[in-house]
Enzyme design. Structure first.
Site, PDB file in Angstrom:
ATOM      1  N   GLN A  93       0.839  -1.196   0.000  1.00  0.00           N
ATOM      2  CA  GLN A  93       0.000   0.000   0.000  1.00  0.00           C
ATOM      3  C   GLN A  93       0.876   1.248   0.000  1.00  0.00           C
ATOM      4  O   GLN A  93       1.797   1.368   0.815  1.00  0.00           O
ATOM      5  CB  GLN A  93      -0.915   0.011   1.234  1.00  0.00           C
ATOM      6  CG  GLN A  93      -1.930   1.146   1.214  1.00  0.00           C
ATOM      7  CD  GLN A  93      -2.928   1.072   2.377  1.00  0.00           C
ATOM      8  OE1 GLN A  93      -2.750   0.299   3.328  1.00  0.00           O
ATOM      9  NE2 GLN A  93      -3.977   1.869   2.291  1.00  0.00           N
ATOM     10  N   HIS A  99      -8.199   1.690  -1.345  1.00  0.00           N
ATOM     11  CA  HIS A  99      -8.536   1.681  -2.770  1.00  0.00           C
ATOM     12  C   HIS A  99      -8.487   0.258  -3.296  1.00  0.00           C
ATOM     13  O   HIS A  99      -7.639  -0.532  -2.909  1.00  0.00           O
ATOM     14  CB  HIS A  99      -7.641   2.613  -3.587  1.00  0.00           C
ATOM     15  CG  HIS A  99      -6.166   2.431  -3.366  1.00  0.00           C
ATOM     16  ND1 HIS A  99      -5.533   2.799  -2.197  1.00  0.00           N
ATOM     17  CD2 HIS A  99      -5.214   1.933  -4.171  1.00  0.00           C
ATOM     18  CE1 HIS A  99      -4.235   2.543  -2.292  1.00  0.00           C
ATOM     19  NE2 HIS A  99      -4.007   2.001  -3.474  1.00  0.00           N
ATOM     20  N   HIS A 101      -8.067  -1.857  -6.654  1.00  0.00           N
ATOM     21  CA  HIS A 101      -7.626  -1.818  -8.052  1.00  0.00           C
ATOM     22  C   HIS A 101      -8.469  -2.782  -8.881  1.00  0.00           C
ATOM     23  O   HIS A 101      -8.699  -3.925  -8.468  1.00  0.00           O
ATOM     24  CB  HIS A 101      -6.167  -2.287  -8.178  1.00  0.00           C
ATOM     25  CG  HIS A 101      -5.158  -1.381  -7.589  1.00  0.00           C
ATOM     26  ND1 HIS A 101      -4.478  -0.442  -8.336  1.00  0.00           N
ATOM     27  CD2 HIS A 101      -4.673  -1.268  -6.331  1.00  0.00           C
ATOM     28  CE1 HIS A 101      -3.626   0.199  -7.555  1.00  0.00           C
ATOM     29  NE2 HIS A 101      -3.720  -0.272  -6.335  1.00  0.00           N
TER      30      HIS A 101
END
Ligand SMILES: [Zn+2]
Length: 141
Positions: A93, A99, A101
């Site tokens: 990270q 987030h 992907h």
């Protein structure tokens, strides 16, 4: 969070190439894409990682994940799609706002290598039972 690049993308302070937005989540093109269609999905609420994600944030985010995946599939017809989330620097990270992907896969030379050496011989059914028990003991902690 004032110094968070993804919070700034969500609030428009930093420009991004938006793919999708609703009241809870924001999806945009990764500025350093691995393949065509590499998209990031983030909660609008600042959440560092999966460990700190409230259930409601997770529910709202993952509810949108199939929509993003299917849009990428319809747009580019990739051979496959990896969804990857890194939690913690050791896991890769680099931006500490959760987030997910979406990385469409086209061929074996696209630069993503998802291979690992299993340790099946170490994890006998007894060991797996012990490991599972340890996780179960901590489910609500
Ligand atoms: Zn943030």
């Amino acid at each position: 969070m004032n110094d968070c690049i993804f919070c700034k993308i969500v609030d428009g302070t930093i420009p991004s190439t938006k793919v999708y937005e609703d009241e809870n989540v924001y999806a945009f093109m990764d500025v350093s894409p691995l393949t065509k269609g590499h998209t990031l999905l983030v909660p609008k609420t600042h959440v560092k990682d999966l460990f700190e994600m409230p259930e409601e944030v997770a529910a709202n985010l993952y509810a949108v994940a199939p929509k993003i995946a299917n849009a990428i599939k319809s747009a580019f017809n990739p051979a496959g799609l990896n969804t990857i989330n890194n939690n913690g620097a050791f896991a890769g990270q680099t931006v500490f706002h959760y987030h997910l992907h979406f990385i469409p896969r086209y061929d074996e030379t696209d630069g993503l290598k998802v291979k690992w050496e299993t340790k099946q011989s170490e994890f006998t059914p007894d060991v797996l039972g012990q490991v599972a028990a340890q996780i179960k003991e901590n489910l609500n902690s």
